[in-house]
Design a protein around this motif. Structure first.
Motif, PDB file in Angstrom:
ATOM      1  N   ASP A 115       0.853  -1.200  -0.004  1.00  9.58           N
ATOM      2  CA  ASP A 115       0.124  -0.005  -0.106  1.00  9.58           C
ATOM      3  C   ASP A 115       0.721   1.345   0.022  1.00  9.58           C
ATOM      4  N   ASN A 116       1.960   1.339   0.603  1.00  5.73           N
ATOM      5  CA  ASN A 116       3.019   2.457   0.636  1.00  5.73           C
ATOM      6  C   ASN A 116       4.305   2.066   0.126  1.00  5.73           C
ATOM      7  N   ASP A 117       4.937   3.079  -0.327  1.00  8.75           N
ATOM      8  CA  ASP A 117       6.346   2.958  -0.876  1.00  8.75           C
ATOM      9  C   ASP A 117       7.248   3.408   0.305  1.00  8.75           C
ATOM     10  N   TYR A 118       7.668   2.604   0.897  1.00 10.35           N
ATOM     11  CA  TYR A 118       8.717   2.719   1.867  1.00 10.35           C
ATOM     12  C   TYR A 118       9.960   3.040   1.329  1.00 10.35           C
ATOM     13  N   ASN A 119      10.746   4.104   1.390  1.00 13.25           N
ATOM     14  CA  ASN A 119      11.975   4.372   0.995  1.00 13.25           C
ATOM     15  C   ASN A 119      13.149   4.697   2.013  1.00 13.25           C
ATOM     16  N   VAL A 120      14.437   4.380   1.665  1.00 13.44           N
ATOM     17  CA  VAL A 120      15.451   4.913   2.433  1.00 13.44           C
ATOM     18  C   VAL A 120      16.279   5.650   1.403  1.00 13.44           C
ATOM     19  N   GLY A 121      16.431   6.949   1.645  1.00 10.98           N
ATOM     20  CA  GLY A 121      17.272   7.572   0.731  1.00 10.98           C
ATOM     21  C   GLY A 121      17.827   9.087   1.151  1.00 10.98           C
ATOM     22  N   LEU A 122      18.372   9.621   0.144  1.00  7.93           N
ATOM     23  CA  LEU A 122      19.013  10.978   0.324  1.00  7.93           C
ATOM     24  C   LEU A 122      18.613  11.935  -0.670  1.00  7.93           C
ATOM     25  N   GLU A 123      18.067  13.199  -0.098  1.00 10.51           N
ATOM     26  CA  GLU A 123      17.675  14.199  -1.095  1.00 10.51           C
ATOM     27  C   GLU A 123      18.340  15.482  -0.851  1.00 10.51           C
ATOM     28  N   ALA A 124      18.644  16.171  -1.946  1.00  5.51           N
ATOM     29  CA  ALA A 124      19.167  17.442  -1.797  1.00  5.51           C
ATOM     30  C   ALA A 124      18.439  18.482  -2.239  1.00  5.51           C
ATOM     31  N   SER A 125      18.500  19.908  -1.953  1.00  3.12           N
ATOM     32  CA  SER A 125      17.791  20.895  -2.609  1.00  3.12           C
ATOM     33  C   SER A 125      18.859  21.811  -3.338  1.00  3.12           C
ATOM     34  N   LEU A 126      18.757  21.934  -4.545  1.00  2.00           N
ATOM     35  CA  LEU A 126      19.790  22.788  -5.262  1.00  2.00           C
ATOM     36  C   LEU A 126      19.463  24.112  -4.985  1.00  2.00           C
TER      37      LEU A 126
END
Length: 189
Positions: free
Chosen positions: A5-16
């Motif tokens: 039902d859900n997309d569980y993610n482990v990740g890194l995100e940056a803001s340019l």
């Protein structure tokens, strides 16, 4: 079923930085499932003030190694209704390559800031998809309790929810999810 039902993610995100009026956010990570699926993502976000409402438009593309492409657009309208209360209407359209399906989501939320560390969100929503014809797939109600667990960079969220799925003749299913967010960078020290 919760992972489906859900997309569980482990990740890194940056803001340019220096991207004009758009907030561009590239990211990488892994979808947590029975077989981990790495991904790359790019999201673009833009805000516009409309009288007493704030509009947020977000569009993104994610490419998974196994599950293929996910394209998503979301439009939020929010308005402060009391000093510690905020109302948001969120509309999302998403295409998932792995299921060759488009789904639509409409969610209404009331946010309540309890104090500088704790906030609560009360959500009600409906989701429909085009498999095989357009019909409502599920309804849900949920509460999200989010609190700052440590300094300015570790957040925990508890989310009890009741889901009414078409595949289960709209009988209620009860779920509880726990989420942790770690935010880092110069401004979060």
């Amino acid at each position: 079923e919760a992972l489906d039902d859900n997309d569980y993610n482990v990740g890194l995100e940056a803001s340019l930085r220096n991207t004009g009026r758009w907030d561009l956010r590239p990211g990488v990570g892994v979808k947590a499932s029975s077989s981990p699926d790495p991904f790359v993502r790019l999201r673009a976000i833009r805000y516009a003030q409309l009288d007493q409402w704030l509009m947020r438009f977000a569009a993104g593309a994610t490419e998974f190694v196994d599950d293929g492409t996910v394209l998503q657009m979301r439009v939020d309208f929010e308005r402060k209704i009391q000093p510690d209360w905020l109302f948001r209407s969120a509309s999302r359209a998403r295409y998932r390559d792995d299921k060759d399906r488009i789904d639509l989501l409409q969610q209404l939320t009331l946010f309540n800031k309890i104090n500088d560390r704790v906030g609560i969100a009360y959500d009600v929503g409906v989701q429909a998809d085009d498999d095989p014809d357009w019909e409502v797939d599920r309804y849900f109600v949920q509460t999200r309790v989010r609190f700052r667990a440590y300094r300015k960079w570790l957040f925990l969220e508890l989310k009890p929810q009741v889901v009414f799925r078409e595949s289960e003749d709209y009988d209620p299913s009860y779920l509880l999810s726990i989420r942790a967010d770690v935010v880092f960078g110069e401004r979060y020290r």
